[in-house]
Design an enzyme around this catalytic site. Structure first.
Site, PDB file in Angstrom:
ATOM      1  N   GLU A 182     -12.367   5.016  42.588  1.00 36.05           N
ATOM      2  CA  GLU A 182     -13.812   4.919  42.411  1.00 36.05           C
ATOM      3  C   GLU A 182     -14.194   3.521  41.940  1.00 36.05           C
ATOM      4  O   GLU A 182     -13.672   3.082  40.910  1.00 36.05           O
ATOM      5  CB  GLU A 182     -14.298   5.962  41.410  1.00 36.05           C
ATOM      6  CG  GLU A 182     -14.022   7.394  41.842  1.00 36.05           C
ATOM      7  CD  GLU A 182     -14.331   8.430  40.773  1.00 36.05           C
ATOM      8  OE1 GLU A 182     -14.330   9.632  41.097  1.00 36.05           O
ATOM      9  OE2 GLU A 182     -14.559   8.040  39.605  1.00 36.05           O
ATOM     10  N   ARG A 186     -11.606  15.915  38.754  1.00 33.22           N
ATOM     11  CA  ARG A 186     -10.932  14.626  38.837  1.00 33.22           C
ATOM     12  C   ARG A 186     -10.439  14.416  40.263  1.00 33.22           C
ATOM     13  O   ARG A 186      -9.838  15.323  40.870  1.00 33.22           O
ATOM     14  CB  ARG A 186      -9.752  14.565  37.853  1.00 33.22           C
ATOM     15  CG  ARG A 186     -10.163  14.497  36.382  1.00 33.22           C
ATOM     16  CD  ARG A 186     -10.834  13.168  36.053  1.00 33.22           C
ATOM     17  NE  ARG A 186     -11.209  13.061  34.648  1.00 33.22           N
ATOM     18  CZ  ARG A 186     -12.413  13.332  34.173  1.00 33.22           C
ATOM     19  NH1 ARG A 186     -13.358  13.759  34.998  1.00 33.22           N
ATOM     20  NH2 ARG A 186     -12.689  13.188  32.884  1.00 33.22           N
ATOM     21  N   HIS A 220     -19.790  10.436  41.666  1.00 35.03           N
ATOM     22  CA  HIS A 220     -19.363  10.790  40.304  1.00 35.03           C
ATOM     23  C   HIS A 220     -20.586  10.915  39.388  1.00 35.03           C
ATOM     24  O   HIS A 220     -20.641  10.330  38.296  1.00 35.03           O
ATOM     25  CB  HIS A 220     -18.381   9.757  39.751  1.00 35.03           C
ATOM     26  CG  HIS A 220     -17.501  10.301  38.661  1.00 35.03           C
ATOM     27  ND1 HIS A 220     -16.189   9.948  38.513  1.00 35.03           N
ATOM     28  CD2 HIS A 220     -17.755  11.178  37.654  1.00 35.03           C
ATOM     29  CE1 HIS A 220     -15.664  10.572  37.467  1.00 35.03           C
ATOM     30  NE2 HIS A 220     -16.601  11.325  36.940  1.00 35.03           N
ATOM     31  N   ILE A 223     -17.007  24.006  31.488  1.00 39.61           N
ATOM     32  CA  ILE A 223     -17.662  23.825  32.784  1.00 39.61           C
ATOM     33  C   ILE A 223     -17.320  24.979  33.722  1.00 39.61           C
ATOM     34  O   ILE A 223     -18.198  25.559  34.373  1.00 39.61           O
ATOM     35  CB  ILE A 223     -17.268  22.481  33.407  1.00 39.61           C
ATOM     36  CG1 ILE A 223     -17.725  21.324  32.521  1.00 39.61           C
ATOM     37  CG2 ILE A 223     -17.870  22.345  34.801  1.00 39.61           C
ATOM     38  CD1 ILE A 223     -17.207  19.964  32.959  1.00 39.61           C
ATOM     39  N   ASP A 233     -17.474  15.100  44.236  1.00 44.54           N
ATOM     40  CA  ASP A 233     -18.202  14.180  43.359  1.00 44.54           C
ATOM     41  C   ASP A 233     -17.247  13.186  42.710  1.00 44.54           C
ATOM     42  O   ASP A 233     -17.699  12.237  42.064  1.00 44.54           O
ATOM     43  CB  ASP A 233     -18.952  14.964  42.274  1.00 44.54           C
ATOM     44  CG  ASP A 233     -19.833  14.069  41.419  1.00 44.54           C
ATOM     45  OD1 ASP A 233     -20.687  13.366  41.998  1.00 44.54           O
ATOM     46  OD2 ASP A 233     -19.663  14.057  40.186  1.00 44.54           O
TER      47      ASP A 233
END
Length: 311
Positions: free
Chosen positions: A267, A238, A286, A160, A262
């Protein structure tokens, strides 16, 4: 006797636009969209293969699954499964990596461009009728920041991080990288620095490192104090990489700076989340990994892992 395959929280990879039916080739398949902690025992009791995304499988549960032979985590992170307990029980655990690199990189730049171009705010202004004659043919509700010549700092340089660097370079950005494994000579267009240098010199900082014991809350008041007063922080990695109270204090003290997240430490965050209401903080749910193309790759890889195991 056919394997019993159970998907415990399939809605994340497949909210309804894809299909798990390829797994039916390898056993009797049961798919649950969501499974609460109280439901795991009953639903997983007779499974030979469990497929989970975020459902937690700890030792007390694993000890009660006599038929379990394999766990497939339909994600990259593996912290929801007790790996040592699974190994002791002879249960194979596999995860999926690399499926979402393009999707997460795309969302990273969606957040960057929202921070720099404020598309939503300008659309809201126009929709409210604020584009009137006094403003002429063009106006801004906030300054637009060009990316060409800006420094993009990347913490974590896996698939990524590399995708994000490539996109940044296409925008004409200077790319700085913090990586524990990359060989700098392999990336002549990027500058490899330490974490403090990254935060001192970058105009935008994007987090792409996995969460480890040694980097929880790595972005804290001490590190934030080295950032430029108008720098922007993006986190699609994260949530616990960032000390959220410290970030809130920094954003309040630096109104020209910004953050786009994000991922959060908890969460979903709940209605009183500490970063709600800050005008210079953008939060998305997310979702960076959720492009259909990425989820298709994820499900194909899950199927391949099961196929390889049972063959």
């Amino acid at each position: 006797m056919p394997y019993k395959i159970v998907v415990l929280d399939g809605i994340y990879a497949n909210p309804g636009d894809l299909s798990w039916e390829a797994l039916e080739t390898y056993g009797n398949l049961t798919v649950y969209n969501r499974t609460s902690p109280e439901q795991v025992m009953d639903r997983a009791m007779d499974a030979d293969i469990l497929i989970v995304n975020k459902v937690e499988l700890r030792k007390p549960l694993l000890d009660n699954f006599p038929h379990l032979k394999m766990i497939v985590i339909s994600a990259t992170g593996m912290n929801n499964v007790d790996l040592e307990a699974a190994k002791a029980l002879g249960v194979v655990v596999k995860n999926v990596v690399g499926y979402g690199a393009q999707s997460v990189a795309q969302h990273t730049f969606a957040l960057i461009l929202e921070l720099t171009n404020r598309v939503s705010a300008h659309n809201d202004s126009v929709q409210k009728g604020e584009w009137d004659a006094d403003k002429g043919f063009s106006y801004n509700t906030s300054p637009v920041t060009g990316l060409d010549g800006k420094t993009l700092g990347i913490y974590g340089f896996g698939s990524i991080g590399q995708e994000v660097a490539s996109i940044g370079r296409a925008f004409g950005m200077r790319i700085m990288v913090v990586s524990n494994h990359a060989v700098p000579a392999d990336y002549p267009f990027y500058e490899f620095v330490n974490l403090r240098e990254l935060f001192e010199q970058s105009d935008l900082i994007s987090l792409h490192a996995p969460l480890r014991d040694d980097n929880k809350h790595v972005v804290n008041s001490a590190l934030l104090s080295h950032m430029k007063p108008d720098a922007r922080l993006i986190n699609t990695a994260r949530g616990p990489l960032v000390h959220e109270e410290d970030l809130k204090s920094w954003l309040i003290a630096h109104p020209m700076a910004g953050a786009a997240l994000d991922v959060l430490e908890t969460e979903p965050p709940g209605p009183q989340y500490i970063l709600f209401g800050l005008p210079n903080c953008i939060i998305t749910p997310h979702m960076a990994w959720t492009a259909k193309s990425a989820r298709k790759k994820l499900m194909d890889e899950v199927t391949l892992l099961v196929k390889t195991f049972v063959s």
